[in-house]
Design a protein around this motif. Structure first.
Motif, PDB file in Angstrom:
ATOM      1  N   VAL A  26       0.814  -1.220   0.000  1.00  0.00           N
ATOM      2  CA  VAL A  26       0.000   0.000   0.000  1.00  0.00           C
ATOM      3  C   VAL A  26       0.850   1.274   0.000  1.00  0.00           C
ATOM      4  O   VAL A  26       0.382   2.334  -0.402  1.00  0.00           O
ATOM      5  CB  VAL A  26      -0.998  -0.020   1.177  1.00  0.00           C
ATOM      6  CG1 VAL A  26      -0.288   0.239   2.491  1.00  0.00           C
ATOM      7  CG2 VAL A  26      -2.124   0.961   0.946  1.00  0.00           C
ATOM      8  N   TRP A  27       2.114   1.190   0.402  1.00  0.00           N
ATOM      9  CA  TRP A  27       2.984   2.368   0.405  1.00  0.00           C
ATOM     10  C   TRP A  27       3.296   2.870  -1.005  1.00  0.00           C
ATOM     11  O   TRP A  27       3.868   3.949  -1.171  1.00  0.00           O
ATOM     12  CB  TRP A  27       4.264   2.089   1.182  1.00  0.00           C
ATOM     13  CG  TRP A  27       3.995   2.180   2.657  1.00  0.00           C
ATOM     14  CD1 TRP A  27       3.775   1.141   3.526  1.00  0.00           C
ATOM     15  CD2 TRP A  27       3.866   3.374   3.420  1.00  0.00           C
ATOM     16  NE1 TRP A  27       3.514   1.622   4.780  1.00  0.00           N
ATOM     17  CE2 TRP A  27       3.573   3.000   4.745  1.00  0.00           C
ATOM     18  CE3 TRP A  27       3.960   4.725   3.119  1.00  0.00           C
ATOM     19  CZ2 TRP A  27       3.373   3.920   5.759  1.00  0.00           C
ATOM     20  CZ3 TRP A  27       3.772   5.646   4.128  1.00  0.00           C
ATOM     21  CH2 TRP A  27       3.488   5.238   5.432  1.00  0.00           C
ATOM     22  N   TRP A  29       1.217   4.075  -2.972  1.00  0.00           N
ATOM     23  CA  TRP A  29       0.388   5.259  -3.217  1.00  0.00           C
ATOM     24  C   TRP A  29       1.034   6.548  -2.725  1.00  0.00           C
ATOM     25  O   TRP A  29       1.126   7.511  -3.500  1.00  0.00           O
ATOM     26  CB  TRP A  29      -1.014   5.046  -2.646  1.00  0.00           C
ATOM     27  CG  TRP A  29      -1.708   3.887  -3.298  1.00  0.00           C
ATOM     28  CD1 TRP A  29      -2.008   2.675  -2.729  1.00  0.00           C
ATOM     29  CD2 TRP A  29      -2.142   3.799  -4.657  1.00  0.00           C
ATOM     30  NE1 TRP A  29      -2.601   1.855  -3.649  1.00  0.00           N
ATOM     31  CE2 TRP A  29      -2.705   2.514  -4.852  1.00  0.00           C
ATOM     32  CE3 TRP A  29      -2.116   4.673  -5.740  1.00  0.00           C
ATOM     33  CZ2 TRP A  29      -3.232   2.094  -6.059  1.00  0.00           C
ATOM     34  CZ3 TRP A  29      -2.644   4.257  -6.957  1.00  0.00           C
ATOM     35  CH2 TRP A  29      -3.191   2.982  -7.102  1.00  0.00           C
ATOM     36  N   TRP A  66      -5.164   4.585  -2.494  1.00  0.00           N
ATOM     37  CA  TRP A  66      -4.679   4.362  -1.139  1.00  0.00           C
ATOM     38  C   TRP A  66      -5.838   3.938  -0.244  1.00  0.00           C
ATOM     39  O   TRP A  66      -5.764   2.955   0.492  1.00  0.00           O
ATOM     40  CB  TRP A  66      -4.049   5.644  -0.642  1.00  0.00           C
ATOM     41  CG  TRP A  66      -3.116   5.533   0.523  1.00  0.00           C
ATOM     42  CD1 TRP A  66      -2.843   4.436   1.292  1.00  0.00           C
ATOM     43  CD2 TRP A  66      -2.325   6.591   1.048  1.00  0.00           C
ATOM     44  NE1 TRP A  66      -1.938   4.754   2.269  1.00  0.00           N
ATOM     45  CE2 TRP A  66      -1.593   6.078   2.137  1.00  0.00           C
ATOM     46  CE3 TRP A  66      -2.148   7.933   0.721  1.00  0.00           C
ATOM     47  CZ2 TRP A  66      -0.716   6.846   2.894  1.00  0.00           C
ATOM     48  CZ3 TRP A  66      -1.271   8.688   1.470  1.00  0.00           C
ATOM     49  CH2 TRP A  66      -0.564   8.151   2.536  1.00  0.00           C
ATOM     50  N   THR A 134      -6.257   0.936  -9.087  1.00  0.00           N
ATOM     51  CA  THR A 134      -6.950   1.354  -7.856  1.00  0.00           C
ATOM     52  C   THR A 134      -7.959   0.305  -7.423  1.00  0.00           C
ATOM     53  O   THR A 134      -8.258   0.190  -6.239  1.00  0.00           O
ATOM     54  CB  THR A 134      -7.672   2.715  -8.013  1.00  0.00           C
ATOM     55  OG1 THR A 134      -8.740   2.597  -8.941  1.00  0.00           O
ATOM     56  CG2 THR A 134      -6.707   3.822  -8.401  1.00  0.00           C
TER      57      THR A 134
END
Length: 190
Positions: A26-27, A29, A66, A134
């Motif tokens: 997730v980092w 984003w 995110w 996304t």
């Protein structure tokens, strides 16, 4: 070959971002948002106006991505890799054709772009691929691969050699991401 600090910063943050996406981290984003800021400045300064505006859109999509990766699954859980439906493909095709035609017209009519068609095609492919990422759609990797195949010679033509090398690295990471996400999908379905 002259390299700017923006191109170097874009290279580093871009490589890290795509590596993190391929690993479903997730980092990707927030690192991607930083990358977008660097590339916004670089692309506008080299006359790649659609790619410059695209960076602003990426920032908004990154904020959504995110959130979606953390809370966009069923019952606000983490999102899992899924397939693009036939209906979604038709919508993407229609948006892709209309978006490319419209953006090409804008670039020809209102800018001094020397590469309006390539700038428009890559911008639209990138938007469609980002939407897919996304939502963790497996096929988003194919859209990125198509865009990167065009981006690499485009950036070389514009003298952005380091960025061209970066996009070759992106192309390789897209293949890694495609196989990694495919494996995740198989595991989830099994």
């Amino acid at each position: 070959m002259t390299l700017s600090w923006g191109e170097i910063a874009g290279f580093v943050t871009g490589a890290l971002c795509v590596w993190l996406v391929a690993r479903q981290n997730v980092w990707n984003w927030p690192i991607g948002i930083l990358n977008n800021v660097f590339f916004l400045v670089l692309f506008v300064s080299t006359g790649l106006y659609a790619d410059g505006v695209l960076q602003v859109v990426y920032i908004a999509l990154a904020a959504y991505g995110w959130w979606a990766w953390l809370r966009g699954g069923s019952a606000h859980s983490q999102l899992s890799v899924s397939r693009t439906s036939v209906f979604q493909w038709w919508v993407l095709l229609g948006l892709g054709v209309a978006g490319t035609a419209s953006l090409t017209w804008v670039l020809v009519r209102f800018t001094d772009s020397t590469v309006p068609v390539a700038d428009a095609v890559t911008t639209v492919l990138s938007l469609l691929a980002t939407w897919g990422q996304t939502r963790k759609k497996l096929e988003s990797w194919w859209l990125w691969i198509a865009a990167d195949v065009i981006y690499i010679p485009l950036y070389a033509y514009k003298g952005l050699w380091l960025t061209g090398v970066l996009y070759f690295g992106f192309l390789c990471l897209c293949v890694v991401g495609l196989f990694g996400w495919r494996t995740s999908l198989r595991v989830a379905v099994a």
